[in-house]
Design a protein around this motif. Structure first.
Motif, short mmCIF file in Angstrom:
data_model
loop_
_atom_site.label_atom_id
_atom_site.label_comp_id
_atom_site.label_asym_id
_atom_site.label_seq_id
_atom_site.Cartn_x
_atom_site.Cartn_y
_atom_site.Cartn_z
N SER A 110 -4.96 1.25 -1.77
CA SER A 110 -5.74 1.80 -0.97
C SER A 110 -6.82 2.28 -1.79
N GLN A 111 -7.98 2.39 -1.59
CA GLN A 111 -9.11 3.26 -2.34
C GLN A 111 -8.88 4.79 -2.60
N LYS A 112 -8.27 5.32 -1.38
CA LYS A 112 -7.73 6.81 -1.56
C LYS A 112 -6.75 6.80 -2.83
N THR A 113 -5.61 6.18 -2.67
CA THR A 113 -4.69 6.32 -3.77
C THR A 113 -5.15 5.92 -5.30
N LYS A 114 -6.24 5.07 -5.35
CA LYS A 114 -7.04 4.41 -6.61
C LYS A 114 -7.59 5.92 -6.98
N SER A 115 -8.42 6.44 -5.97
CA SER A 115 -9.01 7.65 -6.62
C SER A 115 -8.17 8.84 -7.14
N LYS A 116 -7.19 9.09 -6.01
CA LYS A 116 -6.17 10.00 -6.76
C LYS A 116 -5.81 9.63 -8.19
N LYS A 121 -7.20 7.93 -10.51
CA LYS A 121 -8.18 7.95 -11.56
C LYS A 121 -8.45 9.49 -11.58
N GLU A 131 1.24 4.48 -2.85
CA GLU A 131 1.18 5.68 -2.62
C GLU A 131 2.41 6.36 -3.20
N PRO A 182 -6.00 -4.72 0.89
CA PRO A 182 -5.93 -4.52 -0.88
C PRO A 182 -4.57 -3.81 -0.93
N ARG A 204 0.73 -1.40 -0.07
CA ARG A 204 -0.28 0.12 -0.13
C ARG A 204 0.79 1.36 -0.18
#
Length: 886
Positions: free
Chosen positions: A836-842, A844, A376, A833, A372
């Motif tokens: 992280s969902q935060k990094t995926k959002s960034k 995208k 990042e 995972p 993770r």
């Protein structure tokens, strides 16, 4: 890519005729500005420095050789100038034989190669809102002061394109490409420019020129001294700030300024220190639990019943043990092992089992959370798509691309260095060479075992073990201890010696294998080196843990090694304490050796060079000359730093059941290691060429493999090396009826019931001891717990029912422990995972905004052009249909 290089990167890629006028660098004198990072005009920045020795002043080569070297260098420098680079030459202040060629890349060259290398550059400021962590107030106490090292601005980035120059965020041309990026681009050019053609084979690249001695060094400049700020107002003095806020020992408890490290040294060094810092932080938890288990062992050792029985003169004092070798060894008293049994109680306790299970789970958390964290960093440092877009072919690979094959995907011809058959031959040769060296290590391990077996006879004869003796040293210096310590020291020396040899062999094998990219090269070398190091470092530990004392027969029928040497036996408490000793010697010796090799050697070399230079001259000399006298970083860069830490990770995880303090020692070592590596890079070595890196490479699957293997090794250490399972079986089953005589579960009588009895009259002449027997006893006890029927039984000296109970319990324990830990590891891996969902959002969001920005700018440009065309059409139509003036 090869065609692209021929057409775009190297337009003058060909033989330079003798009659052609070669371009030469500008010659200037030193302007007495020691901290200047610019050409003499004060405007053009020095992006790289080449150093060579004036051929006319060389006396070690023939005149014809000097002439050839000069010609190659002149052709190379001329081709550099033809490629757009600007060169300026200055003679050394301290040594008139040395010439420094400073290299500057103009704006157009930087733009051209930034597009070819797919370098990501800023488009606009990052407008994504970031939520602060709940622990920010706490971590702020350990961060570097933001007033000293300012946080880096975040930008949306995209691969650079010259035709879209207006879309990128350019405040000033001089600062758009930072020094690290400029050096990387220049090194890319230096690695691909030709200097000669021989037998229709083109020779190119700065690496070959360095290997042949035409150039003595090639490096980018440090921006200042690490001791003080630069006197040049245009210099940010980042090296000084790194030393003061990162490499200095006072910062040992501070967090690392990773973004600043990445900016100065590049992503490859940045990701190493990020991983090392993350590993060190995770070790804090493991060290705390390990210390707790160790303290638990210390507090409960006085309640260790079996140790009390060994030390009790009425129990252990009346137990006579059989000799541990043939003829020269004598009978001995069990109380001799009193001190070692007390120490063993500390490590061979219930806390060890708890800690082994904890470490199996801890290593999973470590690897999952690192994935993770790595994701990042990939986003923050723009390396998410690095491998697909920016990775360039190695020049050595390009030079061998002489065979033409058809690409199955593009259906076009492409050049490769070898055919499928040639590749198979290379792989076969490389694999055979690796196995040969691994077998050589195994042979050295066998030699150590033979040493242990033979020297044990000597120590047994010299170190008197007579029961009536009263020597105090006998409690500590037993034949087993003396053999173990000396064998561990010899094993360490052999390990270090084989490392030095195999390092060169592994590089030769990998060079012959000819990987396509630098990442492939490093991953291939990493795999080879780790396989070797794994066998080299861990083989002796595996032998002590799983083989020593396991196949020894019994006193009347011992097993012989090579038909001559009687196999080794463990102490009555097992080989766990010896495994701990082996680990302490290898890990401690390795740490001392690495510190001497990595820190003291470059420090001493630099001190000698500095004093000799000061003795020759007291003149002021420039930054490039100061950096030249620092140590080169080496071709493998951070390879050995990773290798050192991964080997340590193996010791911490694979054998942690035998030494709970291993994480604590690793934590202390790593806290020092971070600052020592930082100090070494900042003060003792030339600046590395900044390189991109997406992750830690082949080390990631190696760490995962060690984590899986650690569960098995720790379960087997507890089951077969320690005495925990036999004690539990005795407590719950053998101490009470129908097997035992005690009314309740207890550990009393454990020692007496688990040491098999042997009749001394059954000794064979080949193994019968010289020393006479005394007292009225006719039997001795077996050293190791083998649980056999006593003499006179119809199945005398065969394994009894107790033995099979213990074997079944050991196998059941291994199966249960492995399955439980692996199940927990699977749940943890699934629940956490990798990104992280935060990094995926960034990621995208950045892609969306980047595409939108580029699309809108392109659309505006199209509209603007269409508008101009429409205006022209309208004007043309008006002029066509406008009535003529009378």
């Amino acid at each position: 890519l090869v065609l692209e290089l021929n057409q775009v990167i190297i337009p003058t890629y060909g033989t330079v005729p003798d009659q052609q006028n070669l371009h030469t660098p500008e010659w200037v004198d030193f302007d007495d500005k020691p901290d200047s990072l610019f050409f003499k005009d004060g405007h053009r920045r020095i992006d790289f420095v080449l150093v060579y020795e004036d051929e006319s002043k060389k006396i070690t080569h023939k005149r014809s050789d000097r002439k050839k070297q000069k010609r190659k260098r002149q052709v190379y420098e001329s081709n550099l100038i033809n490629n757009g680079l600007q060169l300026e030459a200055t003679r050394s202040v301290l040594d008139e034989k040395l010439i420094f060629v400073k290299v500057h890349a103009p704006w157009d060259v930087l733009c051209t190669y930034a597009e070819v290398m797919h370098i990501k550059l800023p488009l606009q400021h990052n407008d994504l809102k970031t939520r602060g962590s709940a622990f920010n107030w706490f971590s702020r106490l350990f961060r570097v002061d933001e007033n000293i090292i300012k946080p880096e601005q975040e930008f949306f980035t995209a691969p650079f394109q010259k035709e879209r120059l207006s879309n990128f965020y350019i405040q000033e041309k001089d600062t758009f490409f930072n020094p690290a990026t400029r050096s990387r681009i220049v090194h890319f050019i230096l690695s691909r420019v030709e200097y000669a053609t021989k037998n229709n084979v083109k020779k190119f690249g700065i690496n070959k020129l360095l290997d042949t001695g035409i150039y003595k060094a090639a490096f980018p400049l440090h921006d200042s001294s690490f001791r003080h700020l630069s006197t040049d107002p245009n210099c940010p003095s980042e090296r000084y700030l790194l030393y003061r806020e990162w490499a200095h020992p006072k910062n040992i408890f501070k967090l690392q300024p990773l973004d600043f490290i990445r900016k100065y040294y590049g992503e490859k060094i940045g990701i190493y220190f990020a991983w090392l810092g993350f590993y060190t932080n995770m070790l804090t938890v493991a060290a705390m639990v390990g210390v707790g288990c160790f303290l638990y062992g210390c507090l409960t050792k006085d309640n260790c019943t079996w140790s009390q029985e060994v030390c009790d003169p009425n129990i252990g004092g009346n137990i006579i043990m059989c000799p541990q070798c043939d003829k020269v060894c004598t009978y001995w008293n069990l109380t001799i092992t009193c001190e070692s049994s007390k120490k063993l109680c500390i490590f061979d306790s219930f806390g060890t089992l708890v800690f082994a299970v904890f470490m199996g789970i801890w290593v999973t958390f470590f690897l999952e959370f690192w994935k993770r964290r790595q994701a990042e960093l990939e986003y923050e440092w723009d390396t998410v798509e690095y491998l697909e877009q920016e990775e360039q072919v190695r020049p050595e690979y390009e030079a061998r691309c002489t065979h033409v094959v058809m690409n199955e995907i593009t259906q076009q011809e492409e050049h490769v260095p070898y055919t499928a058959c040639g590749k198979c031959v290379r792989m076969t040769f490389c694999t055979s060479a690796i196995f040969f060296w691994i077998l050589l290590i195994i042979a050295s391990v066998v030699g150590i075992i033979v040493y242990r077996l033979s020297v044990f006879l000597v120590f047994s004869a010299k170190l008197s073990q007579h029961i009536s003796g009263a020597e105090a040293i006998r409690k500590y210096l037993t034949p087993q201890t003396a053999t173990s310590v000396t064998a561990s020291l010899i094993s360490f020396i052999v390990i270090m010696f084989l490392n030095i040899i195999y390092e060169k062999v592994a590089i030769l094998i990998t060079d012959f294998e000819l990987p396509r990219t630098q990442t492939d090269y490093e991953n291939s070398l990493t795999t080879k080196m780790f396989l070797f190091q794994f066998v080299n470092y861990y083989s002796s530990c595996f032998y002590i843990a799983f083989f020593k004392g396991k196949f020894v027969g019994h006193p009347g029928n011992p097993v012989y090694w090579l038909g001559k040497y009687r196999n080794e036996e463990c102490d009555p408490g097992g080989c766990l304490l010896e495994l701990t000793t082996q680990l302490a010697i290898i890990v401690g010796g390795k740490a001392i050796w690495n510190n001497i090799q990595e820190v003291l050697l470059p420090l001493v070399k630099n001190l000698i060079g500095r004093y000799s230079a000061a003795a020759r001259s007291e003149k002021v000399f420039p930054r490039w000359e100061r950096d030249y006298h620092l140590q080169p970083i080496g071709k493998l860069g951070l390879f050995y730093e990773y290798l050192e830490m991964v080997i340590q990770f193996g010791f911490v995880t694979l054998f942690v059941a035998s030494f709970p303090l291993a994480p604590l020692l690793a934590l202390i070592n790593n806290m020092l290691e971070i600052r020592l590596d930082a100090w070494k890079l900042t003060t003792q070595f030339r600046r590395m060429v900044p390189q991109k890196a997406q992750d830690i490479g082949a080390w990631q699957p190696i760490l995962q493999g060690i984590a899986i293997l650690a569960v098995v090794t720790n379960a087997m250490i507890i089951a077969f090396t320690s005495d925990m399972i036999p004690r539990l079986v005795y407590y719950w089953s053998l101490s009470v009826p129908p097997y035992g005589s005690h009314s309740s579960h207890t550990m009393k009588g454990y020692i007496n019931s688990t040491l098999s009895v042997f009749n001394i009259s059954d000794f064979k002449n080949a193994s019968k001891p010289f020393s006479p027997w005394f007292r009225n006893q006719t039997t001795c006890r077996q050293v190791y717990r083998d649980l056999r029927y006593p003499p006179g039984h119809q199945h005398q000296y065969e394994h009894n029912i107790y033995y099979w109970h213990v074997i079944a319990a050991k196998l059941a324990f291994i199966i249960v422990m492995e399955h439980v830990i692996y199940f927990v590891k699977f749940i943890i891996s699934y629940a956490i995972p990798d990104v992280s969902q935060k990094t995926k959002s960034k990621v995208k969001r950045e892609k969306y905004l980047t595409q939108k920005l580029l699309h809108e700018n392109d659309l505006k440009g199209v509209k603007k052009n269409i508008g101009k065309i429409a205006d022209k059409i309208i004007k043309g139509a008006d002029s066509t249909f406008q009535p003529k003036q009378e």
